[in-house]
Enzyme design. Structure first.
Site: not given
Length: 806
Positions: A373, A695, A738
């Protein structure tokens, strides 16, 4: 064969004129010329038929009919291939030549029209009608002006041709008959056969002179333009000759003065630089060829500039210049640790490269791709790697590039051509083994100008880049010693062929503890220094720093964190500039006076468990985030309503979750008639943000079963996994990202698919210490964790209207 010697054409003017001519005359076709009255010219006759016609004319009275054939290439023209209007001529003299040809001197007498063709043996006789000769007795003002204009234009044309003499001018001035003037000018105008024949057939002398004047005016314009062009060309040639002469004189003067020849010095300088560059034999040979061309070329020509630019590029490229690597692994580790916190996987890969390089100096450079990111330090890490191994660093940005020539350059035939960005970077560093960073490889584009990513395939393949070819250079350049480092936020947009050539290294986001350590060690000292402060003038308390991270930033990287720290430093610098004395301490209590109210709050209330509310996890370009899923029952007929700007895949997960719930109503002790009177509404908050992917399947099923069974879902449990119609939990991607997002959101238990257990190795130990990771295979295990041990919760207004609990 009838031909004319145009250099011997002479027009004459006679006062005598025969009044009677035979009505039947031998015919002689001529080509390439139209014969007018009063013309005297020699003819070379070679065709057998024409020779026989001349013999017959000489044997009688010397008269014959002269007409022009329409097609000049025909050897034996038929009657329909001849013009019917011609001139009766008289043979004044005849001479037979040794080669069988005949030379005759012919005088045109009067115009006549052929009435009938009569064939005699192999030639023709013709029955002719004499055309009347109109004599203008009195010349009007208009005719006189017309004759004067024709004479003046004739003099101009003869002047352009260099044929104007006093004798010719006197002949023109002596003619006072418009018909004779028209014939004389037309016979010397070099007109086309069709135009000359048209003038011949005009009986009225005034009209004939007008037509000649029109053609004469056109010829004057053409001759004038031709003379102007020739004059310009002559002037240019004279100027070039003069410049060359002066330049040679200057060279001779410089040689006499001992100054040397600038051009010779330039050529010699190029020759020395080519030798000094130590380029491959192929490149040196091409450079010498181009240098020889430059030596033989005019120094001011445009092509010489192109060759100079090409030679400059060849000489400046680092063909054999290399920087010496720092192969001290411990020192390299110290440099990497001093510039970046964490990122152990990347650092280990660089140290491995140095270790192998130390054992094998001839190894090829790696092709690394940092994926992560924004704000996690991918670009700055490239600079740190260059410092650690003591190499030059060059960076190019590929974001938005759509032209293949940006990578491989333009052909030298184009104006302003230059090499591509790869060779430009090599020239910039001056070494053939730099750390070459290509930023934003995932944002490269393609259009009608080519695909830049396809042009990178050769450069980023260790088996091919030893002979990289640039369009401008048109020579192979060795890139095998370069360490290429590419950066990207996403892997998906990178073409598969290019992705296969790179070693992918993922950089996940930072936890709160990592951000705190980075801020203390790197961000705060840098911003204090850049804003003109001293370390003793400002102090950040641990509580204030933690509050900046949690309440004022919400990101995987630290870019926004540094902006907030910079804002505090700027405001502190202003206070000092206004005369206030420090030191200034940044505490949680006074943080809002620097940064204003907190910018980020939890999306949902996590303090207590609620019915119909589950916590999922999502992977985004900026890292991992929590994803809340709400479900409720409303009056209806069993329809499914999905809101929150959800993509197609996520909608399919919601339908699969509903089908699983409806298929297991009896298993969960719920009345099977429940959906006959209720609609199901599933909503994912943050509706302005697009969401997609499978997901969140188990999170949707958990929220749906929670509202059906009227059981609250634990607020500290987050889950991720794809659901099937039979309740199986399938694996997902991005578990590390996550998990970091869950940690930032305060999650303590994370439910994930059992097949993702191998991904736990990538998750840092400090994350595992704070979050309990629970692998599951089936939806029943998820529900046991989500509903187990929940305390009594407040009644959800939405759920109170959903109907009777199971």
């Amino acid at each position: 064969m009838a031909e004319t010697d145009k250099d011997d054409l002479i027009s004459i003017i006679e006062d005598e004129k025969r009044e009677t001519f035979p009505s039947i005359l031998p015919l002689m076709p001529v080509r390439d010329i139209v014969i007018y009255s009063d013309m005297l010219l020699p003819l070379f006759i070679g065709r057998e038929k024409s020779v026989q016609a001349v013999d017959e004319a000489v044997a009688k009275d010397g008269y014959l009919m002269l007409v022009t054939q329409k097609d000049q290439t025909l050897e034996n023209p038929k009657p329909d291939q001849l013009y019917t209007v011609g001139t009766i001529g008289r043979i004044l003299r005849m001479l037979k030549l040794p080669d069988g040809r005949v030379k005759v001197l012919v005088q045109g007498l009067t115009k006549a029209r052929i009435l009938k063709f009569m064939k005699r043996k192999s030639w023709y006789r013709v029955h002719v009608d004499i055309l009347p000769t109109v004599v203008v007795k009195e010349l009007s003002i208009e005719v006189q002006a017309l004759m004067r204009n024709v004479k003046e234009n004739s003099a101009k044309i003869l002047s352009f041709r260099g044929e104007l003499t006093g004798e010719v001018g006197a002949i023109l001035d002596s003619i006072d008959d418009p018909g004779k003037l028209a014939d004389l000018v037309a016979s010397n105008l070099r007109l086309k056969i069709e135009e000359s024949q048209m003038i011949l057939e005009i009986i009225d002398p005034t009209e004939r002179l007008k037509k000649v004047n029109q053609m004469l005016s056109r010829e004057v314009e053409l001759s004038s333009m031709q003379a102007k062009i020739q004059s310009n060309v002559r002037d240019e040639i004279v100027k070039n000759q003069r410049d060359y002469f002066l330049r040679e004189q200057m060279r001779a003067i410089h040689r006499e003065l001992g100054d040397g020849d600038d051009r010779a010095q330039e050529i010699e300088s190029y020759r020395k630089q080519i030798k000094k560059a130590k380029m491959p034999a192929e490149a040196e040979k091409e450079a010498m060829v181009q240098l020889k061309r430059l030596e033989q070329m005019h120094p001011e020509s445009a092509e010489s500039t192109v060759i100079r630019t090409y030679l400059d590029w060849i000489i400046d490229l680092p063909w054999s210049k290399s920087s010496k690597d720092r192969l001290d692994v411990k020192e390299a580790k110290r440099v990497l640790d001093a510039g970046h916190y964490g990122l152990e996987k990347v650092k280990d890969r660089i140290l491995e490269y140095l270790s192998v390089r130390k054992l094998n100096p001839k190894m090829k450079g790696p092709i690394l791709c940092f994926v992560g990111p924004p704000g996690v330090g991918k670009t700055s890490l490239g600079k740190a790697i260059a410092r650690a191994i003591n190499r030059k660093f060059v960076r190019i940005s590929l974001g938005g590039i759509r032209d293949e020539a940006e990578i491989r350059g333009h052909r030298r035939t184009y104006i302003g051509a230059m090499p591509g960005r790869i060779l430009q970077g090599m020239k910039q560093t001056g070494t053939n083994n730099p750390v070459f960073m290509m930023d934003e490889i995932d944002k490269i584009g393609a259009d009608f100008r080519g695909d830049p990513s396809a042009a990178l395939l050769e450069a980023l393949d260790p088996e091919q880049n030893s002979a990289f070819s640039d369009h401008y250079l048109n020579l192979t350049f060795d890139l095998s010693h370069v360490m290429f480092i590419l950066t990207a936020n996403l892997i998906d947009p990178i073409p598969s062929a290019l992705l296969d050539r790179m070693e992918i290294i993922s950089l996940s986001g930072y936890t709160t503890e990592e951000k705190t350590a980075i801020a203390k060690s790197y961000l705060i000292p840098r911003q204090v220094r850049e804003n003109g402060l001293k370390s003793r003038q400002i102090h950040f308390s641990p509580g204030a720093l933690l509050k900046i991270i949690t309440d004022y930033t919400f990101e995987a990287g630290v870019r926004n964190l540094e902006r907030e720290i910079a804002a505090i430093c700027r405001k502190t610098a202003r206070k000092i500039a206004e005369g206030q004395k420090g030191p200034f301490s940044i505490e949680p209590e006074n943080l809002s006076s620097y940064l204003g109210p907190p910018k980020y709050f939890p999306e949902m209330d996590q303090e207590s468990a609620q019915i119909g509310l589950s916590t999922g996890l999502a992977w985004t370009q900026a890292g991992g985030e929590v994803l809340y899923v709400e479900a409720t029952l409303i009056g209806g007929k069993g329809e499914l309503i999905i809101t929150g700007q959800i993509g197609d895949v996520m909608q399919e997960s919601a339908r699969a979750a509903l089908s699983y719930a409806r298929a297991n109503l009896a298993k969960y002790q719920v009345e099977e008639t429940l959906f006959e009177h209720h609609d199901i509404h599933i909503h994912v908050p943050a509706g302005a943000t697009p969401k997609d992917g499978p997901s969140a399947g188990i999170a949707m099923a958990t929220a749906l079963l929670s509202v059906i069974r009227q059981k609250p879902v634990r607020a500290d449990v987050a889950m991720t996994g794809e659901i099937t119609l039979r309740g199986r939990v399938l694996p997902i991607g991005g578990l590390k990202e996550k998990a970091l997002g869950a940690l930032r959101a305060g999650i303590r238990t994370l439910v994930f698919p059992e097949k993702n257990q191998r991904d736990l190795e990538e998750i840092p130990d400090y994350v595992k210490e704070k979050i309990r990771f629970v692998p599951v295979k089936h939806m029943d295990e998820v529900l046991d964790l989500a509903f187990d041990g929940t305390q009594q919760v407040e009644e959800d207004p939405a759920s109170s209207e959903s109907g009777d609990p199971a």
